[in-house]
Design a protein around this motif. Structure first.
Motif, short mmCIF file in Angstrom:
data_model
loop_
_atom_site.label_atom_id
_atom_site.label_comp_id
_atom_site.label_asym_id
_atom_site.label_seq_id
_atom_site.Cartn_x
_atom_site.Cartn_y
_atom_site.Cartn_z
N ILE A 47 0.82 -1.22 0.00
CA ILE A 47 0.00 0.00 0.00
C ILE A 47 0.85 1.27 0.00
O ILE A 47 0.31 2.38 0.07
N GLY A 48 2.20 1.12 -0.06
CA GLY A 48 3.03 2.30 -0.26
C GLY A 48 3.89 2.73 0.92
O GLY A 48 4.29 3.89 1.00
N PHE A 49 4.21 1.82 1.82
CA PHE A 49 5.14 2.13 2.92
C PHE A 49 6.49 1.50 2.63
O PHE A 49 6.59 0.47 1.95
N GLY A 116 23.73 -9.86 26.41
CA GLY A 116 23.51 -9.07 27.63
C GLY A 116 22.57 -7.89 27.43
O GLY A 116 22.26 -7.17 28.37
N HIS A 117 22.11 -7.64 26.18
CA HIS A 117 21.19 -6.53 25.90
C HIS A 117 19.79 -7.09 25.68
O HIS A 117 19.60 -8.04 24.93
N SER A 118 18.82 -6.45 26.34
CA SER A 118 17.43 -6.85 26.14
C SER A 118 16.87 -6.07 24.96
O SER A 118 17.04 -4.85 24.88
N GLN A 119 16.21 -6.80 24.06
CA GLN A 119 15.66 -6.16 22.86
C GLN A 119 14.21 -6.55 22.67
O GLN A 119 13.75 -7.58 23.16
N GLY A 120 13.50 -5.69 21.94
CA GLY A 120 12.14 -5.99 21.53
C GLY A 120 12.05 -5.89 20.02
O GLY A 120 12.99 -5.42 19.36
N ILE A 121 10.93 -6.33 19.47
CA ILE A 121 10.78 -6.34 18.01
C ILE A 121 9.87 -5.19 17.59
O ILE A 121 8.81 -4.97 18.18
N ALA A 122 10.31 -4.46 16.56
CA ALA A 122 9.54 -3.32 16.06
C ALA A 122 9.53 -3.35 14.54
O ALA A 122 10.47 -3.82 13.90
N LEU A 123 8.44 -2.83 13.96
CA LEU A 123 8.35 -2.65 12.50
C LEU A 123 8.29 -1.15 12.23
O LEU A 123 7.35 -0.47 12.64
N ILE A 124 9.35 -0.65 11.58
CA ILE A 124 9.43 0.78 11.30
C ILE A 124 8.77 1.03 9.95
O ILE A 124 9.05 0.33 8.97
N LEU A 125 7.87 2.02 9.89
CA LEU A 125 7.13 2.31 8.66
C LEU A 125 7.38 3.75 8.23
O LEU A 125 7.21 4.68 9.03
N SER A 126 7.76 3.92 6.96
CA SER A 126 7.94 5.27 6.41
C SER A 126 7.09 5.39 5.15
O SER A 126 7.16 4.52 4.27
N PRO A 127 6.28 6.46 5.03
CA PRO A 127 5.44 6.60 3.84
C PRO A 127 6.28 6.96 2.61
O PRO A 127 7.28 7.66 2.72
N THR A 128 5.88 6.46 1.46
CA THR A 128 6.53 6.80 0.19
C THR A 128 5.49 7.52 -0.68
O THR A 128 4.29 7.48 -0.38
N PRO A 129 5.91 8.17 -1.77
CA PRO A 129 4.94 8.84 -2.66
C PRO A 129 3.86 7.88 -3.16
O PRO A 129 2.73 8.30 -3.43
N GLU A 130 4.20 6.59 -3.24
CA GLU A 130 3.23 5.60 -3.73
C GLU A 130 2.00 5.52 -2.81
O GLU A 130 0.89 5.28 -3.26
N LEU A 131 2.21 5.72 -1.48
CA LEU A 131 1.10 5.68 -0.53
C LEU A 131 0.07 6.76 -0.88
O LEU A 131 -1.13 6.51 -0.90
N TYR A 132 0.56 7.97 -1.17
CA TYR A 132 -0.35 9.08 -1.45
C TYR A 132 -0.99 8.95 -2.83
O TYR A 132 -2.03 9.55 -3.08
#
Length: 716
Positions: A47-49, A116-132
């Motif tokens: 969808i354009g992200f 020794g580092h605690s981490q979590g899971i994330a999904l980073i989303l950035s809009p592109t011109p295709e989204l608009y």
């Protein structure tokens, strides 16, 4: 299970684009387990992200561009949209907007421990011109007018209700004036006969009001029952028109919850809406009378009601957050108790009684802390409402008493005002309850809309054939299929199969090779991603689903036995089973001995609410069901795997005659059931690796030979 697509929908809306939940579900590959982070990522890119799934530490998370989708509690997805002074602001699809302090946030988010580092899971989303550039989806679903049409069907009864409402309100309206006349005329003039007359009038009014309320209750019951049945019937009609793939991606509980939602809508339409209209009617009339008696008291009541409303609304968000926490803790507590009781054998065998008890006690401590917070919040809210309400009542009492002393109001007028104030307090409380119920009904309406917006299995704008072609052979051409779910491997890969009319075709192979999937595609549970299935020269897509399945007799691995008699379970489509067909089916499936041993014979109730039957008996009833139908096509999926060798042998001999002239597809592990097939297809990992009859394939000494050598004693 919709948390993933819902998060993506919220992020898209944040950037000004509206996509329907159903569209996002489809492109994210949802199944019964929900969606994976990969599925959300692939859907977002469609969808354009621009997306990146990553493991990050808390420090790195605070530097990310928000909003971002987080994997939450190992089984859920939420959106992190703001971090401010160790407070994390989340949008949770199941709970709404919530805030967490750092410690609680970390407890629910962290899932990976690396160097020794605690981490979590994330999904980073950035809009592109295709989204608009994407065209969003219009909100064209059900609205309140859709629901009100259920109410309009009973407009005559609704009119009767409003007549009753008007009469009831007028009767109530007379009461304060009668009370005033008792004091001002009867007591002041010491006229006992006048008081008698007024009291008789009040008694008559009371009886009249009771009668009107009783009649109104009966009419409401009649309307609400009819509306509930209508909404549920329409829902079931729609549900039964949906494709089988829908039921493979929905939990039973989810569908049941939607059916419960109909009850909320019905309750809102007939209970909350009508009773609130009655209350508002009374509120308008009595506040008008209050203004007539004393304008100052009217304004005091108005201001205090506004303050009361604002005070209650101010606590709604906090109460909702607490309610979700209570639900989480209570469900964990319930699961813990079920686990303790169900797992008692393992607990005793592993000597972990103390540890498991401590885990339960830890939950109780959490419940106690929650109860303390919940009680303190409730007490603060209660104190505020009590202060506003009682303060208003004391102030009004003082003002009316002063008015009586100053000669501006009679003693009867004072009593009448007190009665009116008592009457208008209740509608204000009902109105606040109505606001909450309207929110619930709106959520239910959205869930109802979700089902009604789905495409039917047989769309009304398409014409389907209701006759099979003369050539009834089935051909599968260059077919590939993958089950919904991101990253899933294809189950079938570019397969070509010819199933000749009037012949028996068997499909064998290891578990997971795609045998059952071929049957499900033939029964049109799914649409293949590539290739086509034809009956003669006609594409199977052009034939009516109902007509096609009417010509197919099926025994699936997970066939269902209804809570009904044996006769009704065999002749499921007939209200009155055909005796001759029934006896023939029973003989073919070799279940005479079971039926003869039961006192009620064919009328014995089986299934969840009746007699328990073994897996072998269940399979024989399912075979009898397929035979009773006398179909053109027969599809057997492991139809005899629960039978003993003797029963299997008898049934297969019986079915040999029945199979003559019919097109049969048999899927089996028990290769004794397929050796007489005209053609045997050997599948491995979605590919056809061998094909031929039993004799040809055993001579080849290939995969089929290795599969059957132990069962058929072919030697080494």
């Amino acid at each position: 299970m919709d948390c993933g697509p819902t998060c993506l929908r919220m992020v898209a809306k944040h950037y000004g684009k509206n996509f329907s939940l159903q569209r996002l579900r489809d492109i994210s590959g949802i199944n019964k387990e929900g969606v994976s982070l990969l599925g959300i990522s692939e859907a977002a890119e469609k969808i354009g992200f621009r997306t990146m799934g990553t493991k990050v530490t808390l420090t790195q998370l605070q530097e990310l561009d928000l909003p971002a989708i987080l994997h939450w509690n190992q089984n859920h997805f939420v959106i992190l949209y703001k971090v401010k002074r160790s407070t994390y602001y989340l949008a949770d699809p199941s709970k709404g907007l919530i805030e967490y302090k750092e410690a609680e946030f970390l407890q629910k988010w962290l899932s990976v421990h690396n160097n020794g580092h605690s981490q979590g899971i994330a999904l980073i989303l950035s809009p592109t011109p295709e989204l608009y550039a994407q065209e969003g989806d219009k909100e064209n679903g059900l609205n309140w007018s859709y629901l009100l049409r259920y109410l309009f069907q009973y407009k005559q009864l609704v009119i009767q209700l409003f007549v009753g409402l008007g009469v009831g309100s007028l009767l109530q309206l007379i009461v304060p004036f009668l009370t005033q006349s008792v004091v001002d005329i009867g007591i002041n003039t010491r006229n006992l006969n006048f008081i008698y007359i007024i009291l008789i009038a009040q008694t008559m009014l009371f009886l009249g009001r009771i009668s009107v309320d009783f009649i109104r209750s009966w009419i409401l019951l009649h309307i609400s029952t009819r509306i509930n049945i209508s909404i549920l019937t329409d829902f079931l009609i729609k549900l039964m028109k949906l494709p089988m793939s829908f039921f493979d991606t929905k939990m039973t509980g989810d569908i049941m919850q939607r059916m419960n939602d109909q009850k909320r809508i019905e309750s809102f339409l007939t209970g909350s809406t009508l009773s609130t209209i009655f209350s508002l009617f009374n509120l308008v009339i009595f506040t008008g009378v209050l203004a007539y008696y004393n304008i100052n008291i009217f304004f005091i009541f108005l201001v205090s009601s506004v303050l009361y409303t604002l005070w209650v609304i101010a606590f709604l968000k906090k109460r909702r957050t607490l309610d979700h926490k209570r639900f989480d803790l209570s469900s964990k507590n319930q699961s813990s108790i079920v686990q303790l009781i169900g797992g008692m054998q393992e607990i005793k065998l592993n000597n972990c009684e103390q540890q498991k008890r401590w885990e339960w006690e830890h939950l109780q401590a959490g419940l106690f802390k929650f109860s303390v917070r919940s009680l303190s919040l409730g007490q603060i809210q209660q104190a505020g409402t009590f202060f506003i309400n009682e303060g208003k009542n004391i102030l009004i009492t003082f003002l009316v008493a002063k008015a009586v002393i100053d000669g501006q109001l009679t003693l009867g007028g004072m009593m009448a005002i007190q009665y009116i104030v008592g009457q208008v307090n209740s509608p204000v409380e009902q109105l606040l309850g109505f606001i909450q119920q309207s929110q619930d009904a709106k959520i239910s309406l959205e869930r109802l809309n979700e089902i009604h917006q789905m495409d039917d299995e047989e769309p009304t704008d398409r014409t389907f054939l209701n006759e099979l072609p003369n050539n009834k052979s089935i051909s599968i051409n260059n077919l590939s299929f993958t089950y919904p779910g991101a990253g899933n491997e294809p189950v079938l890969k570019n397969i070509d199969i010819h199933i000749p009319e009037g012949k028996t075709t068997a499909i064998v192979g290891m578990s997971g090779s795609g045998k059952t999937t071929i049957l499900k595609l033939l029964l049109r549970f799914y649409i293949p991603q590539k290739g086509d299935i034809k009956v003669g020269a006609t594409s199977i897509d052009q034939i009516s689903y109902k007509h096609w399945r009417g010509k197919c007799g099926i025994v699936m691995q997970d066939g269902f036995i209804f809570s009904d008699t044996i006769a009704k379970n065999i002749a499921v489509a007939d209200e009155y089973p055909d005796t001759l067909k029934l006896q023939h089916a029973i003989k073919m499936a070799n279940i005479d001995d079971l039926i003869d041993s039961l006192p009620l014979g064919l009328n014995t109730k089986i299934g969840a609410e009746g007699n328990g039957i073994s897996q072998g008996q269940k399979q024989r009833i399912l075979i009898a069901r397929a035979v009773y139908k006398d179909p053109t096509y027969i599809f057997f999926d492991e139809a005899t795997n629960a039978l003993d060798a003797k029963n299997e042998s008898i049934i297969m001999q019986n079915l040999e005659d029945f199979f003559k002239g019919k097109t049969v597809v048999v899927v089996a592990h028990r290769l004794s059931t397929v050796k007489n097939a005209d053609n045997i297809i050997v599948l491995d990992k979605g590919l056809i690796i061998e094909q031929g009859n039993h004799q040809q394939l055993t001579q080849q000494r290939g995969e089929y030979y290795h599969l059957v050598k132990n069962q058929l004693e072919l030697g080494t």
